[in-house]
Design a protein around this motif. Structure first.
Motif, mmCIF file in Angstrom:
data_model
loop_
_atom_site.group_PDB
_atom_site.id
_atom_site.type_symbol
_atom_site.label_atom_id
_atom_site.label_comp_id
_atom_site.label_asym_id
_atom_site.label_seq_id
_atom_site.Cartn_x
_atom_site.Cartn_y
_atom_site.Cartn_z
ATOM 1 N N TRP A 54 33.149 43.284 41.085
ATOM 2 C CA TRP A 54 33.898 42.747 39.945
ATOM 3 C C TRP A 54 32.976 42.333 38.805
ATOM 4 O O TRP A 54 33.221 42.663 37.644
ATOM 5 C CB TRP A 54 34.734 41.556 40.426
ATOM 6 N N LEU A 55 31.906 41.617 39.123
ATOM 7 C CA LEU A 55 31.011 41.086 38.095
ATOM 8 C C LEU A 55 29.878 42.035 37.738
ATOM 9 O O LEU A 55 29.320 41.958 36.641
ATOM 10 C CB LEU A 55 30.391 39.769 38.567
ATOM 11 N N GLY A 56 29.521 42.932 38.650
ATOM 12 C CA GLY A 56 28.313 43.721 38.489
ATOM 13 C C GLY A 56 27.189 43.068 39.287
ATOM 14 O O GLY A 56 27.189 41.853 39.502
ATOM 15 N N THR A 57 26.225 43.857 39.695
ATOM 16 C CA THR A 57 25.187 43.363 40.595
ATOM 17 C C THR A 57 24.369 42.231 39.991
ATOM 18 O O THR A 57 24.106 41.216 40.648
ATOM 19 C CB THR A 57 24.249 44.521 41.002
ATOM 20 N N LEU A 93 34.983 33.634 42.300
ATOM 21 C CA LEU A 93 36.094 34.582 42.457
ATOM 22 C C LEU A 93 37.435 33.980 42.035
ATOM 23 O O LEU A 93 38.425 34.706 41.906
ATOM 24 C CB LEU A 93 36.181 35.053 43.909
ATOM 25 N N THR A 94 37.469 32.680 41.806
ATOM 26 C CA THR A 94 38.676 32.040 41.265
ATOM 27 C C THR A 94 39.142 32.753 40.000
ATOM 28 O O THR A 94 40.342 32.962 39.786
ATOM 29 C CB THR A 94 38.395 30.561 40.951
ATOM 30 N N TYR A 95 38.194 33.153 39.161
ATOM 31 C CA TYR A 95 38.524 33.758 37.873
ATOM 32 C C TYR A 95 38.925 35.219 37.998
ATOM 33 O O TYR A 95 39.303 35.851 37.002
ATOM 34 C CB TYR A 95 37.340 33.605 36.918
ATOM 35 N N HIS A 96 38.836 35.752 39.205
ATOM 36 C CA HIS A 96 39.291 37.121 39.441
ATOM 37 C C HIS A 96 40.813 37.172 39.584
ATOM 38 O O HIS A 96 41.419 38.233 39.430
ATOM 39 C CB HIS A 96 38.620 37.666 40.702
ATOM 40 N N PHE A 97 41.417 36.021 39.869
ATOM 41 C CA PHE A 97 42.860 35.970 40.061
ATOM 42 C C PHE A 97 43.565 35.718 38.731
ATOM 43 O O PHE A 97 43.003 35.121 37.813
ATOM 44 C CB PHE A 97 43.223 34.861 41.057
ATOM 45 N N ALA A 98 44.801 36.158 38.660
ATOM 46 C CA ALA A 98 45.587 36.028 37.430
ATOM 47 C C ALA A 98 46.641 34.932 37.583
ATOM 48 O O ALA A 98 47.165 34.702 38.680
ATOM 49 C CB ALA A 98 46.276 37.352 37.091
ATOM 50 N N GLY A 99 46.949 34.268 36.458
ATOM 51 C CA GLY A 99 48.058 33.317 36.411
ATOM 52 C C GLY A 99 47.961 32.193 37.428
ATOM 53 O O GLY A 99 46.901 31.600 37.651
ATOM 54 N N PRO A 118 38.393 42.519 34.846
ATOM 55 C CA PRO A 118 39.793 42.666 35.273
ATOM 56 C C PRO A 118 40.219 41.541 36.206
ATOM 57 O O PRO A 118 39.416 41.004 36.968
ATOM 58 C CB PRO A 118 39.792 44.019 36.005
ATOM 59 N N THR A 119 41.482 41.166 36.091
ATOM 60 C CA THR A 119 42.041 40.146 36.982
ATOM 61 C C THR A 119 42.993 40.798 37.984
ATOM 62 O O THR A 119 43.450 41.927 37.794
ATOM 63 C CB THR A 119 42.792 39.075 36.181
ATOM 64 N N TRP A 120 43.271 40.073 39.029
ATOM 65 C CA TRP A 120 44.102 40.590 40.120
ATOM 66 C C TRP A 120 45.278 39.656 40.345
ATOM 67 O O TRP A 120 45.098 38.437 40.471
ATOM 68 C CB TRP A 120 43.276 40.715 41.399
ATOM 69 N N ASP A 121 46.481 40.227 40.372
ATOM 70 C CA ASP A 121 47.703 39.471 40.606
ATOM 71 C C ASP A 121 48.300 39.917 41.943
ATOM 72 O O ASP A 121 48.946 40.964 42.011
ATOM 73 C CB ASP A 121 48.697 39.708 39.471
ATOM 74 N N PRO A 122 48.081 39.154 43.026
ATOM 75 C CA PRO A 122 48.632 39.553 44.330
ATOM 76 C C PRO A 122 50.145 39.698 44.310
ATOM 77 O O PRO A 122 50.708 40.535 45.019
ATOM 78 C CB PRO A 122 48.195 38.418 45.270
ATOM 79 N N GLY A 123 50.821 38.872 43.497
ATOM 80 C CA GLY A 123 52.271 38.958 43.406
ATOM 81 C C GLY A 123 52.726 40.297 42.848
ATOM 82 O O GLY A 123 53.711 40.877 43.314
#
Length: 229
Positions: free
Chosen positions: A101-104, A158-164, A211-216
């Motif tokens: 997600w962030l790059g190495t 990884l908190t910031y990888h999630f959306a909303g 990019p963010t991820w929305d599990p819903g």
């Protein structure tokens, strides 16, 4: 008349998938390879000699004063446990996903910063306690190795990888998970873990434009696909 090339065999296809998977997070899997080797060594050392062996690689007060760079690097490559399967699962869940997600480079900065700063915070409190007679002098040369501070920082970023709302749910869960041991046990490692979480959360700028991820949303798409079958 040209011949159609034969499709690769299943073993070759599997090898390509595995190779692509490793290349997507090279830093994570190099680190895992090193941990596999060191875990193999730890598993074969006599338990009576294990503390002595790991002591030279420990980020305790004595070593941080005499050779900080060496022990900060070495301590992240050795662990007191030989359970490599646990590391494999955790690295794939958190380190590998964060690196993709962030790059190495950014992933490594987060992990290294969390490892270093959390070590200095926790050992700084130990030094303060010893100087004031609140902690025993033996804590100055205790064994303290492992990857858990770096892992805690990566788990937090990884908190910031999630959306909303998922970001709040995940981030709140991470804070509670690491805060409860600090409140109940109050060891210097618990303080280190919580400090590493705060360090990871401080890298919110690294998440900008990622990019963010929305599990819903994933679940709703899956449900919609089932209805159309």
């Amino acid at each position: 008349m040209s011949q159609t090339p034969e499709p690769p065999s299943p073993p070759r296809r599997l090898l390509r998938v595995v190779r692509a998977w490793i290349r997507s997070a090279p830093g994570t899997y190099v680190w895992l390879l090193i941990l596999a080797a060191t875990s193999f060594v730890v598993a074969r050392i006599d338990p009576a000699n294990l503390d002595w062996f790991l002591a030279s690689r420990s980020t305790n007060l004595d070593h941080l004063r005499s050779d900080p760079v060496h022990v900060l690097v070495a301590s992240a490559l050795w662990t007191e446990s030989s359970s490599f399967l646990l590391y494999f699962v955790l690295f794939n869940l958190f380190h590998a996903n964060a690196e993709r997600w962030l790059g190495t480079l950014r992933w490594l900065i987060v992990a290294a910063t969390a490892h270093v700063l959390a070590t200095f915070v926790s050992e700084g409190v130990v030094a303060w306690g010893i100087a004031r007679g609140r902690l025993h002098d033996d804590l100055a040369d205790t064994v303290d190795v492992g990857v858990s501070y770096a892992l805690a920082g990566v788990v937090a970023v990884l908190t910031y990888h999630f959306a909303g709302r998922w970001r709040l749910l995940y981030g709140g869960g991470v804070l509670v998970f690491y805060l409860l041991p600090l409140i109940t046990s109050r060891t210097f490692t618990d303080l280190g873990h919580f400090s590493a979480v705060l360090v990871g959360l401080g890298f919110f700028r690294f998440a900008r434009g990622r990019p963010t991820w929305d599990p819903g949303l994933v679940y709703r798409r899956w449900q919609a696909g089932r209805r159309h079958v």
